[in-house]
Design a protein around this motif. Structure first.
Motif, PDB file in Angstrom:
ATOM      1  N   THR A  61       0.823  -1.210   0.000  1.00 43.80           N
ATOM      2  CA  THR A  61       0.000   0.000   0.000  1.00 43.80           C
ATOM      3  C   THR A  61       0.856   1.257   0.000  1.00 43.80           C
ATOM      4  O   THR A  61       0.337   2.353  -0.176  1.00 43.80           O
ATOM      5  N   ALA A  62       2.179   1.102   0.221  1.00 46.19           N
ATOM      6  CA  ALA A  62       3.070   2.262   0.230  1.00 46.19           C
ATOM      7  C   ALA A  62       4.437   1.860  -0.299  1.00 46.19           C
ATOM      8  O   ALA A  62       4.866   0.729  -0.128  1.00 46.19           O
ATOM      9  N   LEU A  63       5.080   2.824  -0.950  1.00 48.47           N
ATOM     10  CA  LEU A  63       6.458   2.659  -1.409  1.00 48.47           C
ATOM     11  C   LEU A  63       7.287   3.758  -0.753  1.00 48.47           C
ATOM     12  O   LEU A  63       6.977   4.939  -0.905  1.00 48.47           O
ATOM     13  N   ASN A  64       8.317   3.368  -0.027  1.00 43.41           N
ATOM     14  CA  ASN A  64       9.151   4.334   0.697  1.00 43.41           C
ATOM     15  C   ASN A  64      10.571   4.318   0.170  1.00 43.41           C
ATOM     16  O   ASN A  64      11.139   3.262  -0.076  1.00 43.41           O
ATOM     17  N   THR A  65      11.127   5.515  -0.014  1.00 43.66           N
ATOM     18  CA  THR A  65      12.551   5.667  -0.273  1.00 43.66           C
ATOM     19  C   THR A  65      13.056   6.718   0.709  1.00 43.66           C
ATOM     20  O   THR A  65      12.290   7.241   1.525  1.00 43.66           O
ATOM     21  N   GLU A  66      14.327   7.052   0.604  1.00 44.13           N
ATOM     22  CA  GLU A  66      14.897   8.039   1.513  1.00 44.13           C
ATOM     23  C   GLU A  66      14.224   9.405   1.364  1.00 44.13           C
ATOM     24  O   GLU A  66      14.032  10.128   2.333  1.00 44.13           O
ATOM     25  N   ARG A  67      13.830   9.749   0.136  1.00 40.07           N
ATOM     26  CA  ARG A  67      13.280  11.088  -0.118  1.00 40.07           C
ATOM     27  C   ARG A  67      11.845  11.099  -0.599  1.00 40.07           C
ATOM     28  O   ARG A  67      11.300  12.164  -0.885  1.00 40.07           O
ATOM     29  N   LEU A  68      11.203   9.937  -0.698  1.00 41.40           N
ATOM     30  CA  LEU A  68       9.872   9.891  -1.286  1.00 41.40           C
ATOM     31  C   LEU A  68       8.996   8.876  -0.573  1.00 41.40           C
ATOM     32  O   LEU A  68       9.437   7.793  -0.221  1.00 41.40           O
ATOM     33  N   LEU A  69       7.738   9.242  -0.366  1.00 42.63           N
ATOM     34  CA  LEU A  69       6.738   8.329   0.164  1.00 42.63           C
ATOM     35  C   LEU A  69       5.552   8.358  -0.792  1.00 42.63           C
ATOM     36  O   LEU A  69       4.956   9.415  -1.013  1.00 42.63           O
ATOM     37  N   LEU A  70       5.249   7.227  -1.394  1.00 39.98           N
ATOM     38  CA  LEU A  70       4.072   7.087  -2.250  1.00 39.98           C
ATOM     39  C   LEU A  70       3.103   6.157  -1.546  1.00 39.98           C
ATOM     40  O   LEU A  70       3.453   5.033  -1.204  1.00 39.98           O
ATOM     41  N   ARG A  71       1.898   6.635  -1.322  1.00 43.00           N
ATOM     42  CA  ARG A  71       0.897   5.787  -0.691  1.00 43.00           C
ATOM     43  C   ARG A  71      -0.491   6.234  -1.123  1.00 43.00           C
ATOM     44  O   ARG A  71      -0.674   7.320  -1.668  1.00 43.00           O
ATOM     45  N   MET A  72      -1.447   5.384  -0.845  1.00 39.08           N
ATOM     46  CA  MET A  72      -2.827   5.724  -1.155  1.00 39.08           C
ATOM     47  C   MET A  72      -3.273   6.858  -0.224  1.00 39.08           C
ATOM     48  O   MET A  72      -2.816   6.932   0.921  1.00 39.08           O
ATOM     49  N   PRO A  73      -4.148   7.735  -0.688  1.00 39.69           N
ATOM     50  CA  PRO A  73      -4.672   8.774   0.206  1.00 39.69           C
ATOM     51  C   PRO A  73      -5.447   8.137   1.359  1.00 39.69           C
ATOM     52  O   PRO A  73      -6.127   7.137   1.192  1.00 39.69           O
ATOM     53  N   LEU A  74      -5.329   8.748   2.518  1.00 40.91           N
ATOM     54  CA  LEU A  74      -6.026   8.287   3.708  1.00 40.91           C
ATOM     55  C   LEU A  74      -6.959   9.377   4.201  1.00 40.91           C
ATOM     56  O   LEU A  74      -6.785  10.558   3.882  1.00 40.91           O
ATOM     57  N   ALA A  75      -7.940   8.986   4.986  1.00 39.04           N
ATOM     58  CA  ALA A  75      -8.852   9.963   5.582  1.00 39.04           C
ATOM     59  C   ALA A  75      -8.038  10.937   6.425  1.00 39.04           C
ATOM     60  O   ALA A  75      -7.136  10.536   7.163  1.00 39.04           O
ATOM     61  N   GLY A  76      -8.306  12.211   6.281  1.00 36.39           N
ATOM     62  CA  GLY A  76      -7.578  13.232   7.019  1.00 36.39           C
ATOM     63  C   GLY A  76      -6.460  13.867   6.222  1.00 36.39           C
ATOM     64  O   GLY A  76      -5.866  14.851   6.671  1.00 36.39           O
ATOM     65  N   ASP A  77      -6.143  13.348   5.052  1.00 36.67           N
ATOM     66  CA  ASP A  77      -5.076  13.898   4.215  1.00 36.67           C
ATOM     67  C   ASP A  77      -5.501  15.157   3.476  1.00 36.67           C
ATOM     68  O   ASP A  77      -4.655  15.919   3.022  1.00 36.67           O
ATOM     69  N   GLU A  78      -6.794  15.389   3.361  1.00 38.72           N
ATOM     70  CA  GLU A  78      -7.260  16.450   2.462  1.00 38.72           C
ATOM     71  C   GLU A  78      -6.756  17.840   2.846  1.00 38.72           C
ATOM     72  O   GLU A  78      -6.436  18.643   1.976  1.00 38.72           O
ATOM     73  N   LYS A  79      -6.614  18.149   4.127  1.00 38.67           N
ATOM     74  CA  LYS A  79      -6.151  19.487   4.527  1.00 38.67           C
ATOM     75  C   LYS A  79      -4.705  19.719   4.073  1.00 38.67           C
ATOM     76  O   LYS A  79      -4.387  20.749   3.488  1.00 38.67           O
ATOM     77  N   VAL A  80      -3.831  18.759   4.323  1.00 41.90           N
ATOM     78  CA  VAL A  80      -2.420  18.893   3.948  1.00 41.90           C
ATOM     79  C   VAL A  80      -2.280  18.927   2.429  1.00 41.90           C
ATOM     80  O   VAL A  80      -1.528  19.743   1.890  1.00 41.90           O
ATOM     81  N   VAL A  81      -3.019  18.073   1.736  1.00 40.09           N
ATOM     82  CA  VAL A  81      -2.930  18.032   0.273  1.00 40.09           C
ATOM     83  C   VAL A  81      -3.397  19.366  -0.315  1.00 40.09           C
ATOM     84  O   VAL A  81      -2.759  19.923  -1.204  1.00 40.09           O
TER      85      VAL A  81
END
Length: 53
Positions: free
Chosen positions: A10-30
């Motif tokens: 559900t997520a891909l992490n590297t040192e400088r990048l985080l790719l994941r599905m949107p989660l509830a509560g993300d809308e304000k930051v996005v």
């Protein structure tokens, strides 16, 4: 093995990048980040503002 039942991360992490599905509560930051990017783009490329065309 049925390919539909494969576990997909559900997520891909590297040192400088985080790719994941949107989660509830993300809308304000996005929304804040999109507004910040839009201001930068409009300052650099005024033609990208549809209200000025």
């Amino acid at each position: 093995m049925n390919p539909i039942l494969l576990e997909v991360p559900t997520a891909l992490n590297t040192e400088r990048l985080l790719l994941r599905m949107p989660l509830a509560g993300d809308e304000k930051v996005v929304n804040e980040q999109l507004q910040e990017v839009n201001c930068d783009v409009l300052n650099c490329f005024p033609i990208s503002n549809p209200f000025l065309l």
